[in-house]
Design a protein around this motif. Structure first.
Motif, mmCIF file in Angstrom:
data_model
loop_
_atom_site.group_PDB
_atom_site.id
_atom_site.type_symbol
_atom_site.label_atom_id
_atom_site.label_comp_id
_atom_site.label_asym_id
_atom_site.label_seq_id
_atom_site.Cartn_x
_atom_site.Cartn_y
_atom_site.Cartn_z
ATOM 1 N N VAL A 79 0.956 -0.934 -0.109
ATOM 2 C CA VAL A 79 -0.062 0.390 -0.154
ATOM 3 C C VAL A 79 0.593 1.807 0.108
ATOM 4 C CG1 VAL A 79 -1.785 1.452 1.210
ATOM 5 C CG2 VAL A 79 -1.733 -1.151 0.810
ATOM 6 N N TYR A 80 2.338 0.538 0.595
ATOM 7 C CA TYR A 80 2.291 2.318 1.245
ATOM 8 C C TYR A 80 4.359 1.795 0.916
ATOM 9 C CZ TYR A 80 3.367 1.233 5.647
ATOM 10 O OH TYR A 80 3.690 1.228 7.082
ATOM 11 N N THR A 81 5.208 3.025 0.911
ATOM 12 C CA THR A 81 6.502 2.982 0.965
ATOM 13 C C THR A 81 6.925 4.414 1.410
ATOM 14 O OG1 THR A 81 8.744 2.293 0.324
ATOM 15 C CG2 THR A 81 7.461 3.482 -1.638
ATOM 16 N N SER A 82 8.760 5.157 1.957
ATOM 17 C CA SER A 82 8.952 6.097 2.544
ATOM 18 C C SER A 82 10.176 5.953 2.201
ATOM 19 C CB SER A 82 8.085 6.277 3.590
ATOM 20 O OG SER A 82 9.078 5.034 4.943
ATOM 21 N N LEU A 110 5.916 9.798 2.747
ATOM 22 C CA LEU A 110 5.910 8.440 1.958
ATOM 23 C C LEU A 110 4.958 8.505 0.912
ATOM 24 C CD1 LEU A 110 3.451 8.379 5.468
ATOM 25 C CD2 LEU A 110 5.052 6.603 5.329
ATOM 26 N N TYR A 111 4.978 6.958 0.626
ATOM 27 C CA TYR A 111 4.949 6.871 -0.988
ATOM 28 C C TYR A 111 3.308 6.284 -0.879
ATOM 29 C CZ TYR A 111 8.972 9.513 -2.311
ATOM 30 O OH TYR A 111 9.289 10.471 -2.037
ATOM 31 N N SER A 112 1.921 6.840 -1.163
ATOM 32 C CA SER A 112 1.523 5.957 -1.983
ATOM 33 C C SER A 112 1.157 4.659 -3.444
ATOM 34 C CB SER A 112 -0.324 6.221 -1.815
ATOM 35 O OG SER A 112 -1.465 5.337 -2.624
ATOM 36 N N LEU A 113 1.186 3.443 -2.693
ATOM 37 C CA LEU A 113 1.519 2.936 -4.408
ATOM 38 C C LEU A 113 0.082 2.798 -4.817
ATOM 39 C CD1 LEU A 113 4.587 0.662 -2.636
ATOM 40 C CD2 LEU A 113 4.867 2.096 -4.231
ATOM 41 N N PRO A 114 0.060 1.740 -5.775
ATOM 42 C CA PRO A 114 1.092 1.636 -7.219
ATOM 43 C C PRO A 114 1.800 2.634 -7.492
ATOM 44 C CG PRO A 114 -0.587 0.467 -7.735
ATOM 45 C CD PRO A 114 -0.487 1.466 -6.546
ATOM 46 N N ASP A 115 1.158 3.588 -7.955
ATOM 47 C CA ASP A 115 1.502 5.250 -7.658
ATOM 48 C C ASP A 115 2.459 5.927 -8.098
ATOM 49 O OD1 ASP A 115 -0.464 5.540 -6.222
ATOM 50 O OD2 ASP A 115 -2.090 6.705 -8.000
ATOM 51 N N LEU A 117 2.186 7.799 -5.400
ATOM 52 C CA LEU A 117 1.714 9.398 -5.042
ATOM 53 C C LEU A 117 2.811 9.691 -3.771
ATOM 54 C CD1 LEU A 117 -0.337 11.398 -5.661
ATOM 55 C CD2 LEU A 117 -1.751 10.030 -3.848
ATOM 56 N N PRO A 118 3.088 11.115 -3.845
ATOM 57 C CA PRO A 118 3.759 11.428 -3.453
ATOM 58 C C PRO A 118 2.978 12.148 -1.508
ATOM 59 C CG PRO A 118 4.528 13.046 -4.839
ATOM 60 C CD PRO A 118 3.921 11.234 -4.757
ATOM 61 N N LEU A 119 3.310 11.500 -0.361
ATOM 62 C CA LEU A 119 3.622 12.100 0.659
ATOM 63 C C LEU A 119 3.523 13.189 1.989
ATOM 64 C CD1 LEU A 119 0.562 9.358 1.366
ATOM 65 C CD2 LEU A 119 -0.362 11.361 0.091
ATOM 66 N N GLU A 120 3.707 14.701 1.676
ATOM 67 C CA GLU A 120 4.118 14.836 2.151
ATOM 68 C C GLU A 120 4.142 14.907 4.116
ATOM 69 O OE1 GLU A 120 6.782 16.934 2.489
ATOM 70 O OE2 GLU A 120 6.773 16.751 0.205
ATOM 71 N N ALA A 121 5.297 14.210 4.720
ATOM 72 C CA ALA A 121 5.289 13.633 5.958
ATOM 73 C C ALA A 121 7.281 13.127 6.297
ATOM 74 C CB ALA A 121 5.646 12.107 6.071
ATOM 75 N N PRO A 122 7.513 14.734 6.918
ATOM 76 C CA PRO A 122 9.250 14.945 7.298
ATOM 77 C C PRO A 122 9.068 14.029 8.617
ATOM 78 C CG PRO A 122 7.570 16.916 7.702
ATOM 79 C CD PRO A 122 6.582 15.898 6.753
ATOM 80 N N GLY A 123 10.103 13.772 9.350
ATOM 81 C CA GLY A 123 10.490 12.823 9.768
ATOM 82 C C GLY A 123 11.898 12.980 10.568
ATOM 83 N N LEU A 124 11.051 12.502 11.758
ATOM 84 C CA LEU A 124 13.164 12.849 12.798
ATOM 85 C C LEU A 124 14.163 11.762 13.694
ATOM 86 C CD1 LEU A 124 11.354 15.072 15.856
ATOM 87 C CD2 LEU A 124 12.319 16.327 13.556
ATOM 88 N N GLN A 183 -5.113 9.755 2.834
ATOM 89 C CA GLN A 183 -4.790 10.741 2.598
ATOM 90 C C GLN A 183 -5.823 10.680 0.670
ATOM 91 O OE1 GLN A 183 -3.761 14.349 3.968
ATOM 92 N NE2 GLN A 183 -4.208 13.086 4.951
ATOM 93 N N THR A 184 -5.643 9.092 1.063
ATOM 94 C CA THR A 184 -5.632 7.997 -0.615
ATOM 95 C C THR A 184 -7.293 7.857 -1.200
ATOM 96 O OG1 THR A 184 -3.195 7.328 -0.323
ATOM 97 C CG2 THR A 184 -4.349 6.267 -1.755
ATOM 98 N N PRO A 185 -8.261 8.560 -1.574
ATOM 99 C CA PRO A 185 -9.343 8.319 -2.372
ATOM 100 C C PRO A 185 -8.834 6.847 -1.978
ATOM 101 C CG PRO A 185 -8.017 10.297 -3.768
ATOM 102 C CD PRO A 185 -7.039 10.002 -2.669
ATOM 103 N N GLY A 186 -10.134 6.597 -1.801
ATOM 104 C CA GLY A 186 -10.386 4.811 -1.911
ATOM 105 C C GLY A 186 -9.771 3.862 -1.097
ATOM 106 N N ALA A 187 -8.844 3.889 -0.169
ATOM 107 C CA ALA A 187 -8.251 3.382 0.711
ATOM 108 C C ALA A 187 -9.142 3.788 1.755
ATOM 109 C CB ALA A 187 -6.708 4.143 0.888
ATOM 110 N N HIS A 188 -8.330 2.417 2.506
ATOM 111 C CA HIS A 188 -9.176 1.186 3.439
ATOM 112 C C HIS A 188 -8.030 1.217 4.565
ATOM 113 C CE1 HIS A 188 -13.287 2.624 2.202
ATOM 114 N NE2 HIS A 188 -12.401 1.350 1.080
ATOM 115 N N ALA A 189 -8.103 2.106 5.824
ATOM 116 C CA ALA A 189 -7.407 1.730 6.047
ATOM 117 C C ALA A 189 -7.778 0.721 7.754
ATOM 118 C CB ALA A 189 -7.436 2.493 7.970
ATOM 119 N N PRO A 190 -6.925 -0.236 7.889
ATOM 120 C CA PRO A 190 -7.482 -2.046 8.756
ATOM 121 C C PRO A 190 -8.641 -1.039 9.740
ATOM 122 C CG PRO A 190 -5.294 -1.414 9.115
ATOM 123 C CD PRO A 190 -5.291 -0.432 8.477
#
Length: 257
Positions: free
Chosen positions: A156-159, A164-169, A171-178, A250-257
Protein backbone atom coordinates in the motif's frame (compact mmCIF):
# COMPACT_ATOMS: atom_id res chain seq x y z
CA UNK A 1 -7.10 23.21 10.17
CA UNK A 2 -6.63 19.46 9.73
CA UNK A 3 -5.82 17.48 12.83
CA UNK A 4 -2.08 17.04 13.16
CA UNK A 5 -0.82 13.49 13.54
CA UNK A 6 2.22 11.65 14.86
CA UNK A 7 3.66 8.32 13.66
CA UNK A 8 5.95 6.47 16.06
CA UNK A 9 7.98 4.07 13.91
CA UNK A 10 10.29 1.39 15.31
CA UNK A 11 12.95 0.32 12.81
CA UNK A 12 14.98 -2.90 12.54
CA UNK A 13 12.52 -5.02 14.51
CA UNK A 14 13.69 -8.62 14.95
CA UNK A 15 14.28 -11.13 17.75
CA UNK A 16 17.86 -9.84 18.08
CA UNK A 17 16.72 -6.25 18.67
CA UNK A 18 13.81 -7.01 20.99
CA UNK A 19 15.93 -6.75 24.18
CA UNK A 20 16.82 -3.18 23.16
CA UNK A 21 13.21 -2.23 22.53
CA UNK A 22 11.36 -4.03 25.34
CA UNK A 23 11.83 -1.43 28.15
CA UNK A 24 11.18 1.42 25.72
CA UNK A 25 7.92 -0.09 24.49
CA UNK A 26 6.84 -0.66 28.09
CA UNK A 27 7.51 3.03 28.74
CA UNK A 28 5.41 4.06 25.72
CA UNK A 29 2.57 1.85 26.91
CA UNK A 30 2.82 3.53 30.31
CA UNK A 31 2.56 6.95 28.63
CA UNK A 32 -0.57 5.75 26.85
CA UNK A 33 -2.31 5.20 30.18
CA UNK A 34 -2.34 8.97 30.72
CA UNK A 35 -2.14 10.32 27.17
CA UNK A 36 -4.41 7.93 25.27
CA UNK A 37 -3.63 5.21 22.70
CA UNK A 38 -0.21 5.35 21.04
CA UNK A 39 -0.30 2.89 18.13
CA UNK A 40 3.15 1.94 16.84
CA UNK A 41 4.41 1.02 13.40
CA UNK A 42 6.89 -1.86 13.67
CA UNK A 43 9.31 -2.29 10.74
CA UNK A 44 10.01 -6.02 10.82
CA UNK A 45 13.12 -7.57 9.26
CA UNK A 46 12.48 -11.22 8.29
CA UNK A 47 16.11 -12.45 8.56
CA UNK A 48 18.05 -9.73 10.36
CA UNK A 49 21.75 -9.82 9.38
CA UNK A 50 21.33 -13.46 8.28
CA UNK A 51 20.78 -14.51 11.91
CA UNK A 52 17.73 -16.66 11.15
CA UNK A 53 14.10 -16.13 10.29
CA UNK A 54 12.13 -14.17 12.88
CA UNK A 55 9.29 -16.66 12.36
CA UNK A 56 11.45 -19.33 14.00
CA UNK A 57 11.24 -17.49 17.34
CA UNK A 58 7.86 -18.29 18.98
CA UNK A 59 8.26 -15.59 21.63
CA UNK A 60 8.85 -12.94 18.98
CA UNK A 61 5.82 -14.07 16.98
CA UNK A 62 3.69 -13.96 20.13
CA UNK A 63 4.86 -10.42 20.87
CA UNK A 64 4.08 -9.21 17.36
CA UNK A 65 0.65 -10.84 17.45
CA UNK A 66 -0.04 -9.08 20.74
CA UNK A 67 1.00 -5.73 19.26
CA UNK A 68 -1.31 -6.23 16.29
CA UNK A 69 -4.13 -6.97 18.70
CA UNK A 70 -3.44 -3.61 20.40
CA UNK A 71 -3.91 -1.76 17.12
CA UNK A 72 -0.27 -1.51 16.06
CA UNK A 73 0.94 -2.04 12.49
CA UNK A 74 3.66 -4.32 11.12
CA UNK A 75 5.47 -3.39 7.90
CA UNK A 76 8.20 -5.16 5.92
CA UNK A 77 11.65 -3.63 6.41
CA UNK A 78 13.97 -5.16 3.85
CA UNK A 79 14.82 -8.83 4.20
CA UNK A 80 18.32 -9.09 5.72
CA UNK A 81 18.89 -5.40 6.52
CA UNK A 82 22.51 -5.55 5.42
CA UNK A 83 24.17 -4.58 2.16
CA UNK A 84 25.61 -7.77 0.72
CA UNK A 85 25.71 -6.53 -2.89
CA UNK A 86 29.01 -6.15 -4.78
CA UNK A 87 31.20 -3.23 -3.59
CA UNK A 88 30.33 0.35 -4.67
CA UNK A 89 31.63 1.37 -8.10
CA UNK A 90 31.00 5.13 -8.14
CA UNK A 91 31.67 7.97 -5.68
CA UNK A 92 27.92 8.35 -5.12
CA UNK A 93 27.51 4.66 -4.31
CA UNK A 94 30.50 4.84 -1.99
CA UNK A 95 28.95 7.78 -0.16
CA UNK A 96 25.50 6.23 0.21
CA UNK A 97 26.52 2.63 0.89
CA UNK A 98 29.62 3.10 3.04
CA UNK A 99 29.43 6.56 4.65
CA UNK A 100 25.70 7.28 5.00
CA UNK A 101 25.03 3.64 5.89
CA UNK A 102 26.34 0.13 5.43
CA UNK A 103 22.84 -1.38 5.58
CA UNK A 104 21.25 -0.05 2.39
CA UNK A 105 20.18 -3.52 1.34
CA UNK A 106 17.92 -2.46 -1.56
CA UNK A 107 20.13 0.27 -3.03
CA UNK A 108 22.16 -1.89 -5.42
CA UNK A 109 19.76 -4.80 -6.09
CA UNK A 110 18.43 -5.27 -9.61
CA UNK A 111 14.71 -5.73 -10.24
CA UNK A 112 14.77 -9.53 -10.06
CA UNK A 113 16.82 -9.63 -6.86
CA UNK A 114 14.64 -7.02 -5.18
CA UNK A 115 11.46 -8.76 -6.28
CA UNK A 116 12.64 -12.05 -4.85
CA UNK A 117 13.33 -10.51 -1.44
CA UNK A 118 10.04 -8.62 -1.44
CA UNK A 119 8.17 -11.84 -2.24
CA UNK A 120 9.99 -13.83 0.43
CA UNK A 121 9.26 -11.16 3.02
CA UNK A 122 5.60 -10.93 2.05
CA UNK A 123 5.32 -14.73 2.20
CA UNK A 124 6.72 -14.77 5.73
CA UNK A 125 4.11 -12.21 6.79
CA UNK A 126 1.40 -14.25 5.09
CA UNK A 127 2.39 -17.43 6.92
CA UNK A 128 1.88 -15.59 10.22
CA UNK A 129 -1.46 -14.11 9.02
CA UNK A 130 0.07 -10.64 9.36
CA UNK A 131 -1.20 -7.90 7.05
CA UNK A 132 1.70 -6.42 5.08
CA UNK A 133 0.57 -2.94 4.05
CA UNK A 134 3.94 -1.23 3.75
CA UNK A 135 7.50 -1.77 2.66
CA UNK A 136 10.31 0.45 3.95
CA UNK A 137 13.78 -0.12 2.57
CA UNK A 138 16.63 -0.18 5.11
CA UNK A 139 18.04 3.35 5.47
CA UNK A 140 15.21 4.41 3.11
CA UNK A 141 17.48 3.56 0.16
CA UNK A 142 16.05 2.01 -3.01
CA UNK A 143 17.68 1.83 -6.40
CA UNK A 144 15.74 1.93 -9.65
CA UNK A 145 15.52 -1.86 -9.81
CA UNK A 146 13.97 -2.07 -6.36
CA UNK A 147 11.44 0.65 -7.21
CA UNK A 148 10.38 -1.20 -10.36
CA UNK A 149 9.92 -4.40 -8.39
CA UNK A 150 8.01 -2.67 -5.61
CA UNK A 151 5.34 -1.02 -7.77
CA UNK A 152 4.48 -4.41 -9.30
CA UNK A 153 3.47 -5.83 -5.94
CA UNK A 154 0.52 -5.30 -3.62
CA UNK A 155 2.04 -3.05 -0.96
CA UNK A 156 0.00 0.00 0.00
CA UNK A 157 2.85 2.39 0.73
CA UNK A 158 6.57 2.97 0.97
CA UNK A 159 8.59 5.87 2.36
CA UNK A 160 11.82 7.83 2.32
CA UNK A 161 13.28 10.37 4.73
CA UNK A 162 10.71 13.09 3.94
CA UNK A 163 7.69 11.44 2.38
CA UNK A 164 5.30 8.53 2.34
CA UNK A 165 4.32 7.22 -1.09
CA UNK A 166 1.01 5.60 -1.93
CA UNK A 167 1.50 2.55 -4.13
CA UNK A 168 1.44 1.52 -6.91
CA UNK A 169 1.44 5.04 -8.36
CA UNK A 170 4.11 6.38 -5.95
CA UNK A 171 1.89 9.33 -5.05
CA UNK A 172 4.04 11.46 -2.68
CA UNK A 173 2.59 12.50 0.68
CA UNK A 174 4.59 15.01 2.71
CA UNK A 175 5.57 13.41 6.02
CA UNK A 176 8.77 14.86 7.51
CA UNK A 177 10.58 12.82 10.10
CA UNK A 178 13.00 13.02 12.97
CA UNK A 179 15.77 10.44 13.21
CA UNK A 180 19.01 10.10 15.16
CA UNK A 181 22.30 8.61 14.04
CA UNK A 182 23.43 7.22 17.38
CA UNK A 183 26.26 4.86 16.56
CA UNK A 184 29.03 7.30 17.55
CA UNK A 185 29.38 10.21 19.97
CA UNK A 186 29.83 12.86 17.28
CA UNK A 187 26.80 11.57 15.37
CA UNK A 188 24.68 11.70 18.52
CA UNK A 189 25.78 15.27 19.18
CA UNK A 190 25.02 16.31 15.61
CA UNK A 191 21.66 14.51 15.70
CA UNK A 192 20.52 16.53 18.71
CA UNK A 193 21.12 19.76 16.80
CA UNK A 194 19.69 18.54 13.50
CA UNK A 195 16.56 17.10 15.13
CA UNK A 196 15.88 20.36 16.97
CA UNK A 197 16.05 22.24 13.66
CA UNK A 198 13.93 19.70 11.79
CA UNK A 199 11.38 19.60 14.61
CA UNK A 200 10.98 23.36 14.37
CA UNK A 201 10.68 23.27 10.58
CA UNK A 202 8.04 20.52 10.71
CA UNK A 203 5.99 21.99 13.57
CA UNK A 204 2.98 22.62 11.30
CA UNK A 205 3.22 19.44 9.22
CA UNK A 206 0.06 17.34 9.10
CA UNK A 207 2.11 14.24 9.91
CA UNK A 208 5.40 14.06 11.79
CA UNK A 209 7.25 10.74 11.84
CA UNK A 210 9.64 9.62 14.56
CA UNK A 211 12.13 7.10 13.14
CA UNK A 212 13.47 5.19 16.15
CA UNK A 213 16.25 2.58 16.02
CA UNK A 214 17.52 -0.11 18.40
CA UNK A 215 20.88 1.62 18.83
CA UNK A 216 19.03 4.66 20.24
CA UNK A 217 17.97 2.51 23.18
CA UNK A 218 21.60 1.88 24.17
CA UNK A 219 22.10 5.53 25.11
CA UNK A 220 19.80 6.63 27.96
CA UNK A 221 19.66 10.28 26.97
CA UNK A 222 18.69 9.39 23.39
CA UNK A 223 16.02 7.03 24.69
CA UNK A 224 14.75 9.76 27.02
CA UNK A 225 14.72 12.21 24.10
CA UNK A 226 12.27 9.99 22.24
CA UNK A 227 10.01 9.42 25.24
CA UNK A 228 9.95 13.11 26.09
CA UNK A 229 9.32 14.06 22.47
CA UNK A 230 6.43 11.62 22.12
CA UNK A 231 4.80 12.95 25.29
CA UNK A 232 5.34 16.59 24.33
CA UNK A 233 3.95 16.16 20.81
CA UNK A 234 0.80 14.46 22.10
CA UNK A 235 0.33 17.15 24.74
CA UNK A 236 0.70 19.76 21.99
CA UNK A 237 -2.23 18.18 20.18
CA UNK A 238 -0.77 15.63 17.80
CA UNK A 239 -2.69 12.36 17.69
CA UNK A 240 -0.69 9.15 17.17
CA UNK A 241 -1.53 7.13 14.07
CA UNK A 242 -0.02 4.23 12.13
CA UNK A 243 1.53 4.87 8.76
CA UNK A 244 -1.03 2.72 6.98
CA UNK A 245 -3.91 4.60 8.57
CA UNK A 246 -2.34 7.91 7.57
CA UNK A 247 -1.91 6.83 3.94
CA UNK A 248 -5.50 5.60 3.88
CA UNK A 249 -6.74 8.95 5.20
CA UNK A 250 -4.90 10.78 2.40
CA UNK A 251 -5.64 8.47 -0.51
CA UNK A 252 -9.10 8.41 -2.13
CA UNK A 253 -10.62 4.96 -2.08
CA UNK A 254 -8.08 3.55 0.38
CA UNK A 255 -9.15 1.97 3.63
CA UNK A 256 -7.28 1.61 6.89
CA UNK A 257 -7.41 -1.82 8.56
Amino acid sequence: MAERRLAVVLHDVAPATWPDYAPFVDAIDALAVDLGPIPLTWLVVPDFHHQGLCSADPAFIERMNARLARGDELALHGYHHCDDSPPPRTPYELLMRRVYTREGEFQALDEAQAGQRLDRGAALFDRQSWPVPGFVAPAWLMGSGARRALVQRSFVYTSDRRRLYSLPDLLPLEAPGLVWSARSAWRRGASRVVCALQHHQARNADLLRLGIHPVDMRHPWVRDYWLNTIAALIQEGRRPITKRAWVASQTPGAHAP
